[in-house]
Motif scaffolding. Structure first.
Motif, PDB file in Angstrom:
ATOM      1  N   TYR A  83      12.049  13.032  13.617  1.00 39.29           N
ATOM      2  CA  TYR A  83      10.752  12.367  13.834  1.00 39.29           C
ATOM      3  C   TYR A  83       9.852  12.523  12.598  1.00 39.29           C
ATOM      4  N   GLY A 124      -2.885  12.591  15.935  1.00 38.74           N
ATOM      5  CA  GLY A 124      -2.590  14.003  16.198  1.00 38.74           C
ATOM      6  C   GLY A 124      -2.198  14.121  17.651  1.00 38.74           C
ATOM      7  N   LYS A 141       8.320   9.512  10.396  1.00 35.45           N
ATOM      8  CA  LYS A 141       6.882   9.255  10.310  1.00 35.45           C
ATOM      9  C   LYS A 141       6.351   9.443   8.882  1.00 35.45           C
ATOM     10  N   THR A 157      -1.032  11.148  26.228  1.00 38.07           N
ATOM     11  CA  THR A 157      -0.156  10.064  26.710  1.00 38.07           C
ATOM     12  C   THR A 157       1.029  10.675  27.440  1.00 38.07           C
ATOM     13  N   ARG A 165       2.919   0.617  27.463  1.00 40.35           N
ATOM     14  CA  ARG A 165       2.169   1.774  27.966  1.00 40.35           C
ATOM     15  C   ARG A 165       1.574   2.570  26.803  1.00 40.35           C
ATOM     16  N   ASP A 214       7.824  -5.107  23.906  1.00 40.05           N
ATOM     17  CA  ASP A 214       8.380  -3.804  24.297  1.00 40.05           C
ATOM     18  C   ASP A 214       9.823  -4.043  24.741  1.00 40.05           C
ATOM     19  N   THR A 223       2.951  13.034  25.138  1.00 35.02           N
ATOM     20  CA  THR A 223       2.467  14.418  24.977  1.00 35.02           C
ATOM     21  C   THR A 223       2.481  15.166  26.317  1.00 35.02           C
ATOM     22  N   ILE A 228      -2.611  13.164  21.140  1.00 33.83           N
ATOM     23  CA  ILE A 228      -3.247  12.116  21.937  1.00 33.83           C
ATOM     24  C   ILE A 228      -2.693  12.224  23.366  1.00 33.83           C
ATOM     25  N   ILE A 235      -0.358   4.433  23.878  1.00 32.24           N
ATOM     26  CA  ILE A 235      -1.225   3.995  22.785  1.00 32.24           C
ATOM     27  C   ILE A 235      -1.118   2.481  22.576  1.00 32.24           C
ATOM     28  N   ASP A 284      13.620  -5.439  21.772  1.00 36.21           N
ATOM     29  CA  ASP A 284      13.996  -4.110  21.282  1.00 36.21           C
ATOM     30  C   ASP A 284      13.824  -4.162  19.774  1.00 36.21           C
ATOM     31  N   VAL A 285      12.833  -3.440  19.264  1.00 41.04           N
ATOM     32  CA  VAL A 285      12.505  -3.560  17.831  1.00 41.04           C
ATOM     33  C   VAL A 285      13.648  -3.103  16.933  1.00 41.04           C
ATOM     34  N   ASN A 341       3.819  -0.058  16.575  1.00 36.95           N
ATOM     35  CA  ASN A 341       3.461   1.138  17.349  1.00 36.95           C
ATOM     36  C   ASN A 341       4.654   1.733  18.090  1.00 36.95           C
TER      37      ASN A 341
HETATM   38  P1  NAD Z   1       4.890   6.217  24.691  1.00 34.05           P
HETATM   39  O1  NAD Z   1       6.234   6.809  24.837  1.00 34.05           O
HETATM   40  O2  NAD Z   1       3.893   6.419  25.795  1.00 34.05           O
HETATM   41  O3  NAD Z   1       5.000   4.637  24.421  1.00 34.05           O
HETATM   42  C1  NAD Z   1       5.900   4.121  23.463  1.00 34.05           C
HETATM   43  C2  NAD Z   1       6.256   2.694  23.839  1.00 34.05           C
HETATM   44  O4  NAD Z   1       7.200   2.225  22.863  1.00 34.05           O
HETATM   45  C3  NAD Z   1       6.938   2.612  25.211  1.00 34.05           C
HETATM   46  O5  NAD Z   1       6.359   1.573  25.973  1.00 34.05           O
HETATM   47  C4  NAD Z   1       8.373   2.303  24.850  1.00 34.05           C
HETATM   48  O6  NAD Z   1       9.066   1.521  25.838  1.00 34.05           O
HETATM   49  C5  NAD Z   1       8.225   1.539  23.542  1.00 34.05           C
HETATM   50  N1  NAD Z   1       9.474   1.529  22.787  1.00 34.05           N
HETATM   51  C6  NAD Z   1      10.317   2.573  22.562  1.00 34.05           C
HETATM   52  N2  NAD Z   1      11.414   2.149  21.903  1.00 34.05           N
HETATM   53  C7  NAD Z   1      11.267   0.820  21.706  1.00 34.05           C
HETATM   54  C8  NAD Z   1      12.070  -0.172  21.107  1.00 34.05           C
HETATM   55  N3  NAD Z   1      13.261   0.110  20.576  1.00 34.05           N
HETATM   56  N4  NAD Z   1      11.612  -1.448  21.088  1.00 34.05           N
HETATM   57  C9  NAD Z   1      10.407  -1.760  21.629  1.00 34.05           C
HETATM   58  N5  NAD Z   1       9.614  -0.870  22.228  1.00 34.05           N
HETATM   59  C10 NAD Z   1      10.040   0.419  22.264  1.00 34.05           C
HETATM   60  O7  NAD Z   1       4.335   6.769  23.314  1.00 34.05           O
HETATM   61  P2  NAD Z   1       2.849   6.864  22.746  1.00 34.05           P
HETATM   62  O8  NAD Z   1       2.393   8.254  22.873  1.00 34.05           O
HETATM   63  O9  NAD Z   1       1.998   5.770  23.273  1.00 34.05           O
HETATM   64  O10 NAD Z   1       3.150   6.634  21.194  1.00 34.05           O
HETATM   65  C11 NAD Z   1       2.937   5.406  20.518  1.00 34.05           C
HETATM   66  C12 NAD Z   1       3.149   5.641  19.034  1.00 34.05           C
HETATM   67  O11 NAD Z   1       2.266   6.670  18.596  1.00 34.05           O
HETATM   68  C13 NAD Z   1       4.547   6.110  18.669  1.00 34.05           C
HETATM   69  O12 NAD Z   1       4.931   5.531  17.444  1.00 34.05           O
HETATM   70  C14 NAD Z   1       4.377   7.607  18.517  1.00 34.05           C
HETATM   71  O13 NAD Z   1       5.352   8.156  17.678  1.00 34.05           O
HETATM   72  C15 NAD Z   1       2.998   7.676  17.915  1.00 34.05           C
HETATM   73  N6  NAD Z   1       2.334   8.971  18.090  1.00 34.05           N
HETATM   74  C16 NAD Z   1       1.933   9.419  19.308  1.00 34.05           C
HETATM   75  C17 NAD Z   1       1.272  10.639  19.410  1.00 34.05           C
HETATM   76  C18 NAD Z   1       0.758  11.182  20.716  1.00 34.05           C
HETATM   77  O14 NAD Z   1       0.127  12.236  20.700  1.00 34.05           O
HETATM   78  N7  NAD Z   1       0.972  10.524  21.839  1.00 34.05           N
HETATM   79  C19 NAD Z   1       1.056  11.406  18.262  1.00 34.05           C
HETATM   80  C20 NAD Z   1       1.488  10.923  17.046  1.00 34.05           C
HETATM   81  C21 NAD Z   1       2.108   9.695  16.966  1.00 34.05           C
END
Ligand code: NAD
Length: 451
Positions: free
Chosen positions: A357, A388, A361, A392, A221, A242, A395, A390, A223, A265-266, A292
Protein backbone atom coordinates in the motif's frame (compact mmCIF):
# COMPACT_ATOMS: atom_id res chain seq x y z
CA UNK A 1 -23.84 11.83 14.56
CA UNK A 2 -20.53 11.13 12.84
CA UNK A 3 -18.31 8.56 14.53
CA UNK A 4 -15.60 10.44 16.39
CA UNK A 5 -14.15 7.59 18.42
CA UNK A 6 -14.45 6.18 21.91
CA UNK A 7 -12.06 8.57 23.61
CA UNK A 8 -13.63 11.65 22.06
CA UNK A 9 -17.18 10.52 22.97
CA UNK A 10 -15.97 9.92 26.52
CA UNK A 11 -14.32 13.31 27.07
CA UNK A 12 -17.29 15.10 25.54
CA UNK A 13 -19.75 13.36 27.90
CA UNK A 14 -20.61 15.17 31.19
CA UNK A 15 -18.69 12.84 33.55
CA UNK A 16 -15.93 12.34 30.99
CA UNK A 17 -15.32 16.06 30.51
CA UNK A 18 -15.10 16.48 34.32
CA UNK A 19 -12.53 13.68 34.60
CA UNK A 20 -10.60 14.97 31.58
CA UNK A 21 -10.34 18.45 33.13
CA UNK A 22 -9.18 17.10 36.48
CA UNK A 23 -6.63 14.81 34.89
CA UNK A 24 -5.47 17.35 32.29
CA UNK A 25 -6.39 14.98 29.45
CA UNK A 26 -6.67 16.43 25.95
CA UNK A 27 -10.20 17.22 24.77
CA UNK A 28 -10.45 16.98 20.97
CA UNK A 29 -11.98 20.23 19.70
CA UNK A 30 -15.22 20.28 17.73
CA UNK A 31 -14.25 21.38 14.25
CA UNK A 32 -16.28 23.98 12.39
CA UNK A 33 -17.39 22.46 9.08
CA UNK A 34 -18.90 24.10 6.01
CA UNK A 35 -22.55 25.11 6.11
CA UNK A 36 -23.80 27.34 3.26
CA UNK A 37 -25.73 29.54 5.71
CA UNK A 38 -22.71 30.30 7.90
CA UNK A 39 -19.92 32.85 7.31
CA UNK A 40 -16.66 31.42 6.00
CA UNK A 41 -14.79 32.45 9.16
CA UNK A 42 -15.66 32.96 12.80
CA UNK A 43 -14.30 36.55 12.82
CA UNK A 44 -12.44 39.20 10.79
CA UNK A 45 -9.16 38.67 8.98
CA UNK A 46 -6.03 40.45 10.20
CA UNK A 47 -3.79 40.99 7.18
CA UNK A 48 -0.14 41.89 7.62
CA UNK A 49 3.20 41.97 5.86
CA UNK A 50 4.62 44.21 3.18
CA UNK A 51 5.53 41.93 0.31
CA UNK A 52 4.51 41.97 -3.36
CA UNK A 53 1.22 40.23 -2.60
CA UNK A 54 -0.22 42.33 0.16
CA UNK A 55 -2.19 44.56 -2.21
CA UNK A 56 -3.57 41.69 -4.36
CA UNK A 57 -4.42 39.91 -1.09
CA UNK A 58 -6.35 42.90 0.16
CA UNK A 59 -8.29 43.03 -3.12
CA UNK A 60 -9.02 39.31 -3.09
CA UNK A 61 -10.19 39.29 0.51
CA UNK A 62 -12.39 42.36 0.28
CA UNK A 63 -13.80 41.16 -3.07
CA UNK A 64 -14.65 37.86 -1.41
CA UNK A 65 -16.52 39.67 1.38
CA UNK A 66 -14.18 38.96 4.25
CA UNK A 67 -14.06 41.62 6.96
CA UNK A 68 -10.52 42.88 6.80
CA UNK A 69 -8.34 44.56 9.39
CA UNK A 70 -5.01 45.57 7.94
CA UNK A 71 -1.78 45.92 9.86
CA UNK A 72 -3.16 46.27 13.40
CA UNK A 73 0.04 46.88 15.29
CA UNK A 74 -0.87 45.99 18.83
CA UNK A 75 -3.70 45.57 21.28
CA UNK A 76 -6.68 43.27 21.19
CA UNK A 77 -9.45 43.50 18.66
CA UNK A 78 -12.99 43.61 20.12
CA UNK A 79 -13.84 40.64 17.89
CA UNK A 80 -11.54 37.68 18.03
CA UNK A 81 -9.80 37.25 14.68
CA UNK A 82 -11.17 34.54 12.43
CA UNK A 83 -7.86 34.49 10.57
CA UNK A 84 -4.36 35.92 10.59
CA UNK A 85 -2.88 36.23 7.09
CA UNK A 86 0.72 37.31 6.65
CA UNK A 87 2.34 38.18 3.34
CA UNK A 88 5.90 36.96 3.89
CA UNK A 89 7.00 37.49 0.27
CA UNK A 90 8.78 40.64 1.46
CA UNK A 91 11.17 38.52 3.55
CA UNK A 92 14.28 38.30 1.40
CA UNK A 93 16.92 37.38 3.97
CA UNK A 94 16.93 35.14 7.06
CA UNK A 95 17.27 38.02 9.54
CA UNK A 96 13.94 39.37 8.27
CA UNK A 97 12.17 36.24 9.53
CA UNK A 98 11.65 38.28 12.69
CA UNK A 99 8.67 39.80 10.84
CA UNK A 100 6.80 36.53 11.46
CA UNK A 101 7.33 36.86 15.19
CA UNK A 102 6.34 40.51 15.14
CA UNK A 103 3.08 39.87 13.27
CA UNK A 104 1.85 36.64 14.81
CA UNK A 105 3.08 36.78 18.42
CA UNK A 106 0.96 39.74 19.65
CA UNK A 107 -2.19 38.33 18.03
CA UNK A 108 -1.80 34.73 19.22
CA UNK A 109 -4.25 35.10 22.10
CA UNK A 110 -6.78 37.11 20.10
CA UNK A 111 -8.08 34.47 17.74
CA UNK A 112 -11.45 32.71 17.67
CA UNK A 113 -11.86 28.91 17.86
CA UNK A 114 -11.14 27.20 14.53
CA UNK A 115 -9.17 30.26 13.40
CA UNK A 116 -7.04 30.12 10.26
CA UNK A 117 -3.39 31.15 10.20
CA UNK A 118 -1.88 31.66 6.76
CA UNK A 119 1.67 32.48 5.70
CA UNK A 120 2.13 33.48 2.06
CA UNK A 121 5.61 33.09 0.63
CA UNK A 122 7.56 32.87 -2.61
CA UNK A 123 8.34 29.40 -4.01
CA UNK A 124 11.88 28.95 -2.59
CA UNK A 125 13.32 27.25 -5.70
CA UNK A 126 12.26 30.27 -7.75
CA UNK A 127 13.58 32.89 -5.32
CA UNK A 128 15.82 35.63 -6.71
CA UNK A 129 18.74 35.37 -4.27
CA UNK A 130 20.36 32.84 -1.94
CA UNK A 131 19.19 34.77 1.11
CA UNK A 132 15.63 34.87 -0.13
CA UNK A 133 15.64 31.15 -0.90
CA UNK A 134 16.86 30.30 2.61
CA UNK A 135 14.39 32.64 4.27
CA UNK A 136 11.46 31.41 2.21
CA UNK A 137 12.32 27.78 2.94
CA UNK A 138 12.37 28.65 6.65
CA UNK A 139 8.67 29.50 6.49
CA UNK A 140 7.90 25.79 6.35
CA UNK A 141 9.45 25.08 9.73
CA UNK A 142 7.61 28.03 11.25
CA UNK A 143 4.29 26.82 9.86
CA UNK A 144 4.68 23.18 10.85
CA UNK A 145 5.74 24.11 14.38
CA UNK A 146 2.95 26.63 14.82
CA UNK A 147 0.47 23.92 13.76
CA UNK A 148 1.58 21.85 16.72
CA UNK A 149 0.89 24.73 19.12
CA UNK A 150 -2.53 25.87 17.94
CA UNK A 151 -5.56 24.98 20.04
CA UNK A 152 -9.34 24.75 19.64
CA UNK A 153 -9.40 23.49 16.07
CA UNK A 154 -7.28 26.30 14.63
CA UNK A 155 -5.07 25.46 11.67
CA UNK A 156 -2.14 26.99 9.80
CA UNK A 157 -1.08 26.70 6.16
CA UNK A 158 1.78 27.97 4.03
CA UNK A 159 1.08 29.08 0.48
CA UNK A 160 4.06 29.47 -1.84
CA UNK A 161 3.23 31.65 -4.82
CA UNK A 162 5.40 31.66 -7.93
CA UNK A 163 7.20 34.98 -8.44
CA UNK A 164 5.78 34.91 -11.99
CA UNK A 165 2.15 34.54 -10.86
CA UNK A 166 -0.16 36.76 -12.88
CA UNK A 167 -1.91 39.74 -11.41
CA UNK A 168 -5.30 37.98 -11.67
CA UNK A 169 -4.01 35.51 -9.07
CA UNK A 170 -7.08 33.31 -9.21
CA UNK A 171 -4.96 30.35 -8.09
CA UNK A 172 -4.21 32.31 -4.95
CA UNK A 173 -7.85 33.33 -4.60
CA UNK A 174 -9.22 29.78 -4.88
CA UNK A 175 -6.56 28.58 -2.44
CA UNK A 176 -7.35 31.33 0.06
CA UNK A 177 -11.09 30.83 -0.23
CA UNK A 178 -10.51 27.15 0.59
CA UNK A 179 -8.11 27.74 3.47
CA UNK A 180 -10.10 30.65 4.90
CA UNK A 181 -13.25 28.59 5.28
CA UNK A 182 -14.64 25.66 7.22
CA UNK A 183 -14.03 23.50 4.13
CA UNK A 184 -10.41 23.04 5.21
CA UNK A 185 -11.34 21.92 8.76
CA UNK A 186 -9.02 18.88 8.83
CA UNK A 187 -6.22 20.25 6.62
CA UNK A 188 -3.44 21.44 8.88
CA UNK A 189 0.18 22.58 8.49
CA UNK A 190 0.21 22.00 4.74
CA UNK A 191 2.21 23.65 2.00
CA UNK A 192 0.24 24.79 -1.06
CA UNK A 193 2.01 25.81 -4.24
CA UNK A 194 0.42 28.27 -6.64
CA UNK A 195 2.06 28.51 -10.05
CA UNK A 196 2.10 31.10 -12.80
CA UNK A 197 -0.64 29.79 -15.11
CA UNK A 198 -3.00 32.41 -16.50
CA UNK A 199 -5.94 32.96 -14.21
CA UNK A 200 -9.26 31.29 -15.01
CA UNK A 201 -12.26 32.89 -13.39
CA UNK A 202 -15.46 31.23 -12.27
CA UNK A 203 -18.92 32.71 -12.65
CA UNK A 204 -20.05 31.55 -9.25
CA UNK A 205 -17.91 30.57 -6.28
CA UNK A 206 -20.91 28.61 -4.95
CA UNK A 207 -21.24 26.53 -8.11
CA UNK A 208 -17.75 26.61 -9.62
CA UNK A 209 -18.28 23.28 -11.39
CA UNK A 210 -21.47 24.26 -13.24
CA UNK A 211 -21.53 22.55 -16.63
CA UNK A 212 -18.57 20.29 -15.77
CA UNK A 213 -18.56 16.51 -15.96
CA UNK A 214 -16.64 14.61 -13.28
CA UNK A 215 -15.77 10.92 -12.90
CA UNK A 216 -15.25 9.59 -9.39
CA UNK A 217 -13.94 6.05 -9.02
CA UNK A 218 -14.77 4.03 -5.91
CA UNK A 219 -17.90 6.17 -5.54
CA UNK A 220 -20.15 3.49 -4.03
CA UNK A 221 -19.16 4.25 -0.45
CA UNK A 222 -16.74 5.97 1.92
CA UNK A 223 -14.64 8.88 0.73
CA UNK A 224 -15.63 8.38 -2.94
CA UNK A 225 -19.37 8.67 -2.22
CA UNK A 226 -18.78 11.95 -0.37
CA UNK A 227 -16.53 13.28 -3.15
CA UNK A 228 -19.41 12.62 -5.58
CA UNK A 229 -21.78 14.53 -3.28
CA UNK A 230 -19.51 17.55 -2.89
CA UNK A 231 -18.65 17.81 -6.60
CA UNK A 232 -22.34 17.61 -7.40
CA UNK A 233 -23.09 20.30 -4.76
CA UNK A 234 -20.56 22.46 -6.61
CA UNK A 235 -22.47 21.99 -9.85
CA UNK A 236 -20.83 19.03 -11.62
CA UNK A 237 -22.59 16.11 -13.28
CA UNK A 238 -20.91 13.12 -11.65
CA UNK A 239 -20.27 9.78 -13.31
CA UNK A 240 -20.04 7.44 -10.32
CA UNK A 241 -17.82 4.43 -11.04
CA UNK A 242 -17.20 1.37 -8.88
CA UNK A 243 -16.85 -2.40 -9.21
CA UNK A 244 -19.91 -4.16 -10.65
CA UNK A 245 -20.38 -6.00 -7.30
CA UNK A 246 -21.03 -2.66 -5.59
CA UNK A 247 -23.98 -2.05 -7.94
CA UNK A 248 -26.69 -1.26 -5.41
CA UNK A 249 -24.61 1.12 -3.28
CA UNK A 250 -23.30 2.71 -6.47
CA UNK A 251 -26.80 3.34 -7.78
CA UNK A 252 -27.68 4.88 -4.41
CA UNK A 253 -24.78 7.36 -4.64
CA UNK A 254 -25.64 8.19 -8.25
CA UNK A 255 -29.30 8.80 -7.38
CA UNK A 256 -28.39 10.91 -4.39
CA UNK A 257 -26.15 13.20 -6.45
CA UNK A 258 -28.32 13.24 -9.58
CA UNK A 259 -25.45 11.63 -11.49
CA UNK A 260 -25.00 8.42 -13.45
CA UNK A 261 -23.72 5.10 -12.23
CA UNK A 262 -21.04 3.37 -14.28
CA UNK A 263 -19.98 -0.11 -13.12
CA UNK A 264 -16.24 -0.35 -13.81
CA UNK A 265 -13.38 -2.37 -12.36
CA UNK A 266 -10.62 0.22 -12.65
CA UNK A 267 -7.98 -2.51 -12.79
CA UNK A 268 -9.47 -4.17 -15.90
CA UNK A 269 -7.14 -3.82 -18.91
CA UNK A 270 -9.79 -2.02 -20.97
CA UNK A 271 -11.03 0.25 -18.13
CA UNK A 272 -9.53 3.46 -19.58
CA UNK A 273 -10.91 2.85 -23.05
CA UNK A 274 -14.36 1.92 -21.69
CA UNK A 275 -14.52 5.03 -19.50
CA UNK A 276 -13.43 7.26 -22.38
CA UNK A 277 -16.05 5.78 -24.73
CA UNK A 278 -18.79 6.16 -22.14
CA UNK A 279 -17.82 9.76 -21.38
CA UNK A 280 -17.58 10.73 -25.06
CA UNK A 281 -20.83 9.07 -26.00
CA UNK A 282 -22.91 10.44 -23.11
CA UNK A 283 -21.27 13.75 -22.31
CA UNK A 284 -18.83 14.59 -25.09
CA UNK A 285 -15.92 14.11 -22.64
CA UNK A 286 -15.00 14.74 -19.00
CA UNK A 287 -13.46 17.69 -17.18
CA UNK A 288 -12.52 16.09 -13.89
CA UNK A 289 -11.37 12.63 -12.92
CA UNK A 290 -10.92 11.64 -9.29
CA UNK A 291 -8.94 8.42 -8.89
CA UNK A 292 -10.27 7.48 -5.49
CA UNK A 293 -10.83 3.70 -5.77
CA UNK A 294 -8.34 2.01 -3.50
CA UNK A 295 -7.80 -1.15 -1.50
CA UNK A 296 -5.61 -2.40 1.34
CA UNK A 297 -4.34 -5.98 1.63
CA UNK A 298 -2.08 -5.66 4.67
CA UNK A 299 0.59 -8.22 5.64
CA UNK A 300 4.16 -7.96 6.83
CA UNK A 301 6.39 -8.31 3.78
CA UNK A 302 7.69 -11.64 5.11
CA UNK A 303 4.14 -13.03 4.95
CA UNK A 304 2.96 -11.23 1.81
CA UNK A 305 1.61 -13.31 -1.09
CA UNK A 306 1.60 -12.39 -4.78
CA UNK A 307 -2.12 -11.62 -4.89
CA UNK A 308 -1.92 -9.08 -2.07
CA UNK A 309 1.01 -7.30 -3.67
CA UNK A 310 -0.33 -7.33 -7.21
CA UNK A 311 -3.91 -6.30 -6.48
CA UNK A 312 -2.91 -3.28 -4.36
CA UNK A 313 -0.39 -2.00 -6.92
CA UNK A 314 -2.84 -2.61 -9.72
CA UNK A 315 -5.91 -0.84 -8.21
CA UNK A 316 -4.10 1.96 -6.36
CA UNK A 317 -1.29 2.86 -8.75
CA UNK A 318 -1.53 1.29 -12.21
CA UNK A 319 -5.24 2.06 -12.64
CA UNK A 320 -5.04 5.84 -11.95
CA UNK A 321 -2.37 6.18 -14.64
CA UNK A 322 -4.14 3.87 -17.10
CA UNK A 323 -7.47 5.70 -16.72
CA UNK A 324 -5.92 9.08 -17.41
CA UNK A 325 -4.01 7.67 -20.38
CA UNK A 326 -7.21 6.05 -21.65
CA UNK A 327 -9.00 9.40 -21.52
CA UNK A 328 -6.07 11.23 -23.14
CA UNK A 329 -5.70 8.69 -25.96
CA UNK A 330 -9.31 9.12 -26.99
CA UNK A 331 -9.27 12.90 -26.46
CA UNK A 332 -11.89 12.57 -23.74
CA UNK A 333 -10.22 14.77 -21.09
CA UNK A 334 -11.17 18.34 -21.85
CA UNK A 335 -8.84 21.34 -21.73
CA UNK A 336 -9.08 23.22 -18.44
CA UNK A 337 -9.68 19.90 -16.71
CA UNK A 338 -8.36 18.45 -13.47
CA UNK A 339 -7.02 15.08 -12.40
CA UNK A 340 -7.13 14.42 -8.67
CA UNK A 341 -5.52 11.32 -7.22
CA UNK A 342 -5.97 9.92 -3.75
CA UNK A 343 -2.69 9.08 -2.04
CA UNK A 344 -2.29 8.45 1.70
CA UNK A 345 -0.03 9.46 4.56
CA UNK A 346 1.12 5.82 4.40
CA UNK A 347 2.68 6.81 1.07
CA UNK A 348 4.60 9.61 2.80
CA UNK A 349 5.53 8.16 6.17
CA UNK A 350 5.19 4.43 5.49
CA UNK A 351 3.20 2.04 7.63
CA UNK A 352 3.99 -1.34 9.18
CA UNK A 353 2.27 -4.15 7.27
CA UNK A 354 1.70 -1.89 4.26
CA UNK A 355 4.74 -2.22 2.00
CA UNK A 356 2.37 -2.85 -0.92
CA UNK A 357 0.00 0.00 0.00
CA UNK A 358 2.81 2.42 0.93
CA UNK A 359 4.53 1.75 -2.40
CA UNK A 360 1.30 2.27 -4.32
CA UNK A 361 0.43 5.52 -2.53
CA UNK A 362 3.97 6.94 -2.80
CA UNK A 363 3.77 5.95 -6.46
CA UNK A 364 0.66 8.11 -6.75
CA UNK A 365 2.75 11.08 -5.60
CA UNK A 366 5.27 10.15 -8.30
CA UNK A 367 2.40 10.10 -10.77
CA UNK A 368 1.46 13.65 -9.82
CA UNK A 369 5.09 14.81 -10.16
CA UNK A 370 5.57 13.07 -13.50
CA UNK A 371 2.27 14.05 -15.10
CA UNK A 372 2.07 17.68 -13.92
CA UNK A 373 4.28 19.02 -16.74
CA UNK A 374 2.77 16.67 -19.35
CA UNK A 375 -0.81 17.63 -18.50
CA UNK A 376 0.07 21.33 -18.15
CA UNK A 377 0.65 21.36 -21.92
CA UNK A 378 -3.01 20.41 -22.32
CA UNK A 379 -4.19 22.95 -19.73
CA UNK A 380 -5.03 20.17 -17.28
CA UNK A 381 -3.93 20.13 -13.62
CA UNK A 382 -3.03 17.10 -11.52
CA UNK A 383 -2.88 17.08 -7.73
CA UNK A 384 -3.27 14.57 -4.93
CA UNK A 385 -4.90 14.48 -1.55
CA UNK A 386 -3.18 12.33 1.05
CA UNK A 387 -5.74 11.47 3.73
CA UNK A 388 -4.63 10.60 7.24
CA UNK A 389 -7.04 8.88 9.56
CA UNK A 390 -10.51 9.30 8.05
CA UNK A 391 -13.60 7.67 9.56
CA UNK A 392 -14.69 5.07 6.97
CA UNK A 393 -15.31 1.34 6.67
CA UNK A 394 -11.64 1.03 5.70
CA UNK A 395 -10.45 2.50 9.03
CA UNK A 396 -13.26 0.80 11.01
CA UNK A 397 -11.48 -2.46 10.16
CA UNK A 398 -8.32 -1.35 12.07
CA UNK A 399 -7.93 -2.95 15.54
CA UNK A 400 -9.47 -0.77 18.29
CA UNK A 401 -6.33 0.37 20.14
CA UNK A 402 -4.51 1.28 16.91
CA UNK A 403 -7.65 3.04 15.70
CA UNK A 404 -7.89 5.21 18.84
CA UNK A 405 -4.18 6.03 18.61
CA UNK A 406 -4.61 6.92 14.93
CA UNK A 407 -7.37 9.36 15.84
CA UNK A 408 -5.58 11.06 18.72
CA UNK A 409 -2.06 11.29 17.30
CA UNK A 410 -2.61 14.51 15.39
CA UNK A 411 -2.64 18.21 16.17
CA UNK A 412 -6.44 18.20 15.91
CA UNK A 413 -6.63 15.08 18.14
CA UNK A 414 -9.31 13.28 16.12
CA UNK A 415 -10.02 11.44 12.91
CA UNK A 416 -11.27 13.35 9.88
CA UNK A 417 -14.59 12.98 8.10
CA UNK A 418 -14.97 11.92 4.47
CA UNK A 419 -16.19 15.43 3.68
CA UNK A 420 -12.78 16.85 4.67
CA UNK A 421 -11.13 14.90 1.85
CA UNK A 422 -13.99 15.71 -0.53
CA UNK A 423 -13.73 19.47 0.07
CA UNK A 424 -10.00 19.37 -0.71
CA UNK A 425 -10.73 17.46 -3.92
CA UNK A 426 -13.35 20.08 -4.83
CA UNK A 427 -10.79 22.85 -4.31
CA UNK A 428 -8.40 21.15 -6.75
CA UNK A 429 -11.29 20.55 -9.20
CA UNK A 430 -12.32 24.22 -9.20
CA UNK A 431 -11.41 25.77 -12.60
CA UNK A 432 -10.08 28.80 -10.67
CA UNK A 433 -7.41 26.48 -9.20
CA UNK A 434 -5.85 26.14 -12.65
CA UNK A 435 -2.54 27.58 -11.38
CA UNK A 436 -2.47 24.88 -8.71
CA UNK A 437 -0.82 21.75 -10.06
CA UNK A 438 1.67 19.16 -8.82
CA UNK A 439 0.51 19.58 -5.21
CA UNK A 440 0.09 16.86 -2.61
CA UNK A 441 -2.01 18.08 0.28
CA UNK A 442 -2.44 15.95 3.36
CA UNK A 443 -5.88 15.87 4.93
CA UNK A 444 -4.75 14.57 8.27
CA UNK A 445 -5.19 17.16 11.04
CA UNK A 446 -1.37 17.35 11.07
CA UNK A 447 -1.07 13.67 11.94
CA UNK A 448 2.13 13.01 13.85
CA UNK A 449 3.11 10.19 11.51
CA UNK A 450 5.59 11.44 8.95
CA UNK A 451 6.27 15.01 7.89
P1 NAD B 1 -13.57 2.19 1.07
O1 NAD B 1 -13.05 0.81 1.12
O2 NAD B 1 -14.65 2.60 2.03
O3 NAD B 1 -14.08 2.54 -0.42
C1 NAD B 1 -13.30 2.23 -1.55
C2 NAD B 1 -14.21 2.06 -2.75
O4 NAD B 1 -13.38 1.71 -3.87
C3 NAD B 1 -15.22 0.93 -2.56
O5 NAD B 1 -16.51 1.36 -2.93
C4 NAD B 1 -14.70 -0.14 -3.49
O6 NAD B 1 -15.73 -0.99 -4.03
C5 NAD B 1 -14.02 0.67 -4.57
N1 NAD B 1 -13.07 -0.14 -5.33
C6 NAD B 1 -12.16 -1.02 -4.84
N2 NAD B 1 -11.53 -1.64 -5.86
C7 NAD B 1 -12.05 -1.15 -7.01
C8 NAD B 1 -11.82 -1.42 -8.37
N3 NAD B 1 -10.93 -2.33 -8.78
N4 NAD B 1 -12.54 -0.73 -9.29
C9 NAD B 1 -13.46 0.19 -8.91
N5 NAD B 1 -13.73 0.47 -7.63
C10 NAD B 1 -13.02 -0.20 -6.68
O7 NAD B 1 -12.29 3.12 1.22
P2 NAD B 1 -12.16 4.65 1.64
O8 NAD B 1 -11.71 4.71 3.03
O9 NAD B 1 -13.35 5.43 1.23
O10 NAD B 1 -10.90 5.05 0.74
C11 NAD B 1 -10.98 5.78 -0.47
C12 NAD B 1 -9.57 6.13 -0.91
O11 NAD B 1 -8.94 6.87 0.12
C13 NAD B 1 -8.68 4.93 -1.17
O12 NAD B 1 -7.84 5.20 -2.27
C14 NAD B 1 -7.87 4.82 0.10
O13 NAD B 1 -6.65 4.17 -0.11
C15 NAD B 1 -7.69 6.28 0.45
N6 NAD B 1 -7.38 6.53 1.86
C16 NAD B 1 -8.28 6.30 2.85
C17 NAD B 1 -7.95 6.59 4.16
C18 NAD B 1 -8.91 6.41 5.31
O14 NAD B 1 -8.54 6.76 6.43
N7 NAD B 1 -10.11 5.91 5.10
C19 NAD B 1 -6.67 7.08 4.46
C20 NAD B 1 -5.78 7.28 3.43
C21 NAD B 1 -6.15 7.02 2.13
Amino acid sequence: MANTGLYSSFVHSAPGSFIAKQAGLPVPPTLRRYKPSEPALAGPVLLGGSGRLVEPLREILTGADYTLIQNATSGRSADKYGALVFDATGITSPDELRQLFEFFQPAMRSTAACARFVVIGTTPELAGTTGERIAQRALEGFTRSLGKELLKGSTVQLVYVSPDAKTGLTGLESTLRFILSAKSAFVDAQVFRVGAADGASVESWDKPLDGKVAVVTGAARGIGATIAEVLSRDGAHVICADIPAAGEALAETANKVGGTSFPLDVSAPDAGAKLAEHALERHGGVDIIVNNAGITRDKLLANMDDARWDSVISVNLLAPEALVNGLLEKGALREGGAVIDVSSIAGIAGNRGQTNYGASKAGVIGLVDAYAPILAEKGVTINAVAPGFIETKMTAAIPLATREAGRLMSSLQQGGQTVDVAETVAYFANPASNAVTGNVVRVCGQGFLGA
